[in-house]
Design a protein around this motif. Structure first.
Motif, PDB file in Angstrom:
ATOM      1  N   TRP A  62       0.786  -1.280  -0.044  1.00  0.00           N
ATOM      2  CA  TRP A  62      -0.071  -0.038   0.005  1.00  0.00           C
ATOM      3  C   TRP A  62       0.790   1.354   0.039  1.00  0.00           C
ATOM      4  O   TRP A  62       0.705   2.178  -0.652  1.00  0.00           O
ATOM      5  N   VAL A  63       2.013   1.205   0.893  1.00  0.00           N
ATOM      6  CA  VAL A  63       2.840   2.457   0.804  1.00  0.00           C
ATOM      7  C   VAL A  63       3.602   2.627  -0.441  1.00  0.00           C
ATOM      8  O   VAL A  63       3.469   3.772  -0.931  1.00  0.00           O
ATOM      9  N   HIS A  64       3.967   1.523  -0.962  1.00  0.00           N
ATOM     10  CA  HIS A  64       4.635   1.762  -2.310  1.00  0.00           C
ATOM     11  C   HIS A  64       3.979   2.285  -3.379  1.00  0.00           C
ATOM     12  O   HIS A  64       4.374   2.987  -4.355  1.00  0.00           O
ATOM     13  N   GLU A  65       2.469   1.667  -3.506  1.00  0.00           N
ATOM     14  CA  GLU A  65       1.603   1.989  -4.437  1.00  0.00           C
ATOM     15  C   GLU A  65       1.247   3.677  -4.297  1.00  0.00           C
ATOM     16  O   GLU A  65       1.237   4.313  -4.977  1.00  0.00           O
ATOM     17  N   ARG A  66       1.042   3.891  -3.026  1.00  0.00           N
ATOM     18  CA  ARG A  66       0.849   5.451  -2.867  1.00  0.00           C
ATOM     19  C   ARG A  66       2.024   6.213  -3.333  1.00  0.00           C
ATOM     20  O   ARG A  66       1.935   7.341  -4.279  1.00  0.00           O
ATOM     21  N   ALA A  70       2.210   8.879  -6.761  1.00  0.00           N
ATOM     22  CA  ALA A  70       2.588  10.294  -6.578  1.00  0.00           C
ATOM     23  C   ALA A  70       3.519  10.677  -7.416  1.00  0.00           C
ATOM     24  O   ALA A  70       4.343  11.729  -7.524  1.00  0.00           O
ATOM     25  N   GLY A  71       4.301   9.693  -8.236  1.00  0.00           N
ATOM     26  CA  GLY A  71       5.404   9.878  -8.883  1.00  0.00           C
ATOM     27  C   GLY A  71       6.674   9.863  -7.979  1.00  0.00           C
ATOM     28  O   GLY A  71       7.815  10.135  -8.549  1.00  0.00           O
ATOM     29  N   TYR A  72       6.779   9.311  -6.897  1.00  0.00           N
ATOM     30  CA  TYR A  72       8.006   9.346  -6.159  1.00  0.00           C
ATOM     31  C   TYR A  72       8.857   8.180  -5.939  1.00  0.00           C
ATOM     32  O   TYR A  72       7.936   7.144  -6.105  1.00  0.00           O
ATOM     33  N   GLU A  73      10.154   8.478  -6.419  1.00  0.00           N
ATOM     34  CA  GLU A  73      10.863   7.122  -6.417  1.00  0.00           C
ATOM     35  C   GLU A  73      11.762   6.947  -5.628  1.00  0.00           C
ATOM     36  O   GLU A  73      12.806   6.120  -5.757  1.00  0.00           O
ATOM     37  N   GLY A  74      12.036   7.749  -4.725  1.00  0.00           N
ATOM     38  CA  GLY A  74      13.261   7.707  -3.523  1.00  0.00           C
ATOM     39  C   GLY A  74      12.795   6.973  -2.441  1.00  0.00           C
ATOM     40  O   GLY A  74      12.113   5.892  -2.616  1.00  0.00           O
ATOM     41  N   ALA A  97       2.653   7.822   9.362  1.00  0.00           N
ATOM     42  CA  ALA A  97       3.425   7.854   8.095  1.00  0.00           C
ATOM     43  C   ALA A  97       4.757   7.373   8.315  1.00  0.00           C
ATOM     44  O   ALA A  97       5.445   6.796   7.490  1.00  0.00           O
ATOM     45  N   VAL A  98       5.344   7.748   9.406  1.00  0.00           N
ATOM     46  CA  VAL A  98       6.797   7.394   9.692  1.00  0.00           C
ATOM     47  C   VAL A  98       6.927   6.015   9.747  1.00  0.00           C
ATOM     48  O   VAL A  98       7.574   5.375   9.396  1.00  0.00           O
ATOM     49  N   ARG A  99       5.940   5.371  10.699  1.00  0.00           N
ATOM     50  CA  ARG A  99       5.828   3.988  10.889  1.00  0.00           C
ATOM     51  C   ARG A  99       5.796   3.356   9.673  1.00  0.00           C
ATOM     52  O   ARG A  99       6.495   2.233   9.583  1.00  0.00           O
ATOM     53  N   LEU A 100       4.769   3.711   8.850  1.00  0.00           N
ATOM     54  CA  LEU A 100       4.442   2.791   7.490  1.00  0.00           C
ATOM     55  C   LEU A 100       5.560   2.991   6.633  1.00  0.00           C
ATOM     56  O   LEU A 100       6.161   2.331   5.956  1.00  0.00           O
ATOM     57  N   SER A 101       6.323   4.437   6.575  1.00  0.00           N
ATOM     58  CA  SER A 101       7.480   4.543   5.792  1.00  0.00           C
ATOM     59  C   SER A 101       8.598   3.573   6.026  1.00  0.00           C
ATOM     60  O   SER A 101       9.403   2.993   5.346  1.00  0.00           O
ATOM     61  N   LYS A 102       8.908   3.508   7.477  1.00  0.00           N
ATOM     62  CA  LYS A 102       9.774   2.773   7.833  1.00  0.00           C
ATOM     63  C   LYS A 102       9.817   1.382   7.458  1.00  0.00           C
ATOM     64  O   LYS A 102      10.545   0.680   7.137  1.00  0.00           O
ATOM     65  N   GLU A 103       8.610   0.535   7.653  1.00  0.00           N
ATOM     66  CA  GLU A 103       8.302  -0.728   7.617  1.00  0.00           C
ATOM     67  C   GLU A 103       8.369  -0.925   5.972  1.00  0.00           C
ATOM     68  O   GLU A 103       9.148  -1.752   5.467  1.00  0.00           O
ATOM     69  N   ALA A 104       7.850  -0.044   5.227  1.00  0.00           N
ATOM     70  CA  ALA A 104       8.084  -0.371   3.541  1.00  0.00           C
ATOM     71  C   ALA A 104       9.444  -0.275   3.320  1.00  0.00           C
ATOM     72  O   ALA A 104       9.851  -0.928   2.250  1.00  0.00           O
ATOM     73  N   ALA A 105      10.260   0.795   3.819  1.00  0.00           N
ATOM     74  CA  ALA A 105      11.853   0.774   3.470  1.00  0.00           C
ATOM     75  C   ALA A 105      12.547  -0.397   3.899  1.00  0.00           C
ATOM     76  O   ALA A 105      13.427  -0.838   3.113  1.00  0.00           O
ATOM     77  N   ALA A 106      12.170  -0.919   5.027  1.00  0.00           N
ATOM     78  CA  ALA A 106      12.825  -2.406   5.345  1.00  0.00           C
ATOM     79  C   ALA A 106      12.431  -3.399   4.346  1.00  0.00           C
ATOM     80  O   ALA A 106      13.158  -4.311   4.575  1.00  0.00           O
ATOM     81  N   HIS A 107      11.456  -3.276   3.833  1.00  0.00           N
ATOM     82  CA  HIS A 107      11.071  -4.675   2.801  1.00  0.00           C
ATOM     83  C   HIS A 107      10.812  -3.989   1.694  1.00  0.00           C
ATOM     84  O   HIS A 107       9.465  -4.116   0.916  1.00  0.00           O
ATOM     85  N   ARG A 108      11.642  -3.299   0.857  1.00  0.00           N
ATOM     86  CA  ARG A 108      11.470  -2.997  -0.659  1.00  0.00           C
ATOM     87  C   ARG A 108      11.073  -4.110  -1.422  1.00  0.00           C
ATOM     88  O   ARG A 108      11.643  -5.171  -1.641  1.00  0.00           O
ATOM     89  N   PRO A 109       9.969  -4.051  -2.279  1.00  0.00           N
ATOM     90  CA  PRO A 109       9.298  -5.275  -3.301  1.00  0.00           C
ATOM     91  C   PRO A 109      10.459  -5.370  -4.266  1.00  0.00           C
ATOM     92  O   PRO A 109      11.191  -4.675  -4.566  1.00  0.00           O
TER      93      PRO A 109
END
Length: 109
Positions: A62-66, A70-74, A97-109
């Motif tokens: 969900w985080v990566h899709e959002r 939005a066109g964000y690639e970082g 947002a911080v919690r979700l982003s940290k979780e998403a960063a730790a598990h890049r698809p």
């Protein structure tokens, strides 16, 4: 997929209806003509695979899709990514947002 409680923190509610969908496809498979069976069998396998995803996997996706929408690639846990998430989801708290982003960063698809 989400809502806010009294504490203004994100409460994640993951909706799963893959089991209902899988049962419908299995039902169709039971009465399918031989030429339809391979496609329906593949559909059942894909649905079962999707149903096996953990809640964390669904939040991460969900985080990566959002971010992608939005066109964000970082990096998913950057300050910019958090801004993008909060812009995409009005009412999303900074903490969530911080919690979700940290979780998403730790598990890049």
């Amino acid at each position: 997929m989400f809502g806010q409680g009294k504490s203004k923190e994100l409460n994640i509610l993951v909706l799963r209806d893959a089991d209902v969908i899988a049962e419908s496809v299995r039902s169709a498979l039971a009465g399918a003509a031989p030429e339809e069976r391979p496609g329906l069998e593949r559909a059942v396998a894909l649905i079962e695979q999707a149903a096996a995803a953990s809640d964390a996997d669904l939040r991460i996706r969900w985080v990566h899709e959002r971010l992608a929408a939005a066109g964000y690639e970082g990096p998913a846990d950057s300050v910019e990514a958090i801004k993008v998430l909060r812009g995409a989801v009005p009412g999303l708290s900074l903490l969530s947002a911080v919690r979700l982003s940290k979780e998403a960063a730790a598990h890049r698809p």
